[in-house]
Design an enzyme around this catalytic site. Sequence first.
Site, PDB file in Angstrom:
ATOM      1  N   ASP B 137       3.415   2.671  -3.106  1.00 18.85           N
ATOM      2  CA  ASP B 137       3.388   1.379  -2.485  1.00 18.85           C
ATOM      3  C   ASP B 137       1.903   0.828  -2.728  1.00 18.85           C
ATOM      4  OD1 ASP B 137       2.801   2.335   0.797  1.00 18.85           O
ATOM      5  OD2 ASP B 137       1.580   2.818  -0.826  1.00 18.85           O
ATOM      6  N   SER B 138       1.572  -0.182  -2.028  1.00 20.69           N
ATOM      7  CA  SER B 138       0.501  -0.870  -2.557  1.00 20.69           C
ATOM      8  C   SER B 138      -0.861  -0.181  -2.082  1.00 20.69           C
ATOM      9  CB  SER B 138       0.247  -2.410  -2.004  1.00 20.69           C
ATOM     10  OG  SER B 138       0.780  -2.447  -0.357  1.00 20.69           O
TER      11      SER B 138
END
Lengths: 93, 182
Positions: B137-138
Amino acid sequence: MYLSGVIMSKLPASTMSLKQFMLRTEAIKLYRNILRQLQHLPDKSQRKEIREWARADFETHRHHEDEEVIKVLIMQGKKQLEELEKTIRRAKS
Amino acid sequence: MALIPRSLRLATLVMPSVLRAGVPRACRVSCLHTLAVREPSTCDRSLLQQVRRQCLRRHSQKQTRAGVSERVMEICKLYNPSGHVETKGSIRNYSVKEPLTLDMIQQRVLLVLKLYDKINPEKLTVESHFMQDLGLDSLDHVEVIMAMEDEFGFEIPDGDAEKLLRPADIIRYVADKEDIYD
């Protein structure tokens, strides 16, 4: 109006609004700034601990949808980052 | 910092001890210095040198290494807005870098990614997308980019970082920054 309706429906359903996108970017920037500050800390095990603690904090608040809540959390995060900065400076001097 | 007039600041570039001297002597030196800088031909160089010698004699400081470093630190603190100055940090020798080729960059990038515990090394290829193929994820992406900054020794700004979504992009970016074209 009808035309814009047709165009809008072609975007995927998961597209965020601009505000949401900006808030997301703010949160990611905050995380990056925390990690950068941690580079200045001389002790490596402490670095790991604080990084994991920060990551856990971010994960617990991942689910929030409300703009105001997210903004408040980001402000709190920034204050904590300042505290971290001061502590690291003191630890190094 | 604003309390010290500009001319005094200029003078301290020439002679740090001027700071301790107080204003009147400094103004004399700084005016002469500014004059000398602006119109070198017209200024009376000997006068400037005399004034400098006077200042030095009055302080009668021996130029010890400690004294010099102290003066340098004073100046640095004045010019550094955050007031936080280090004399001894970790020393990284940038004048000597290991030779980099595209192949080496690729190996190093893939090695860093393999060492990252959230990535499955079997799924990792040069073209695999971090978010879609590798399931990051980011926040993980931020950590990966920080690891790349550490590995290659230069900072990657936010705007560029958000575009680097595959190892191939990172390799191309590093090669651009290091001017490697083979």
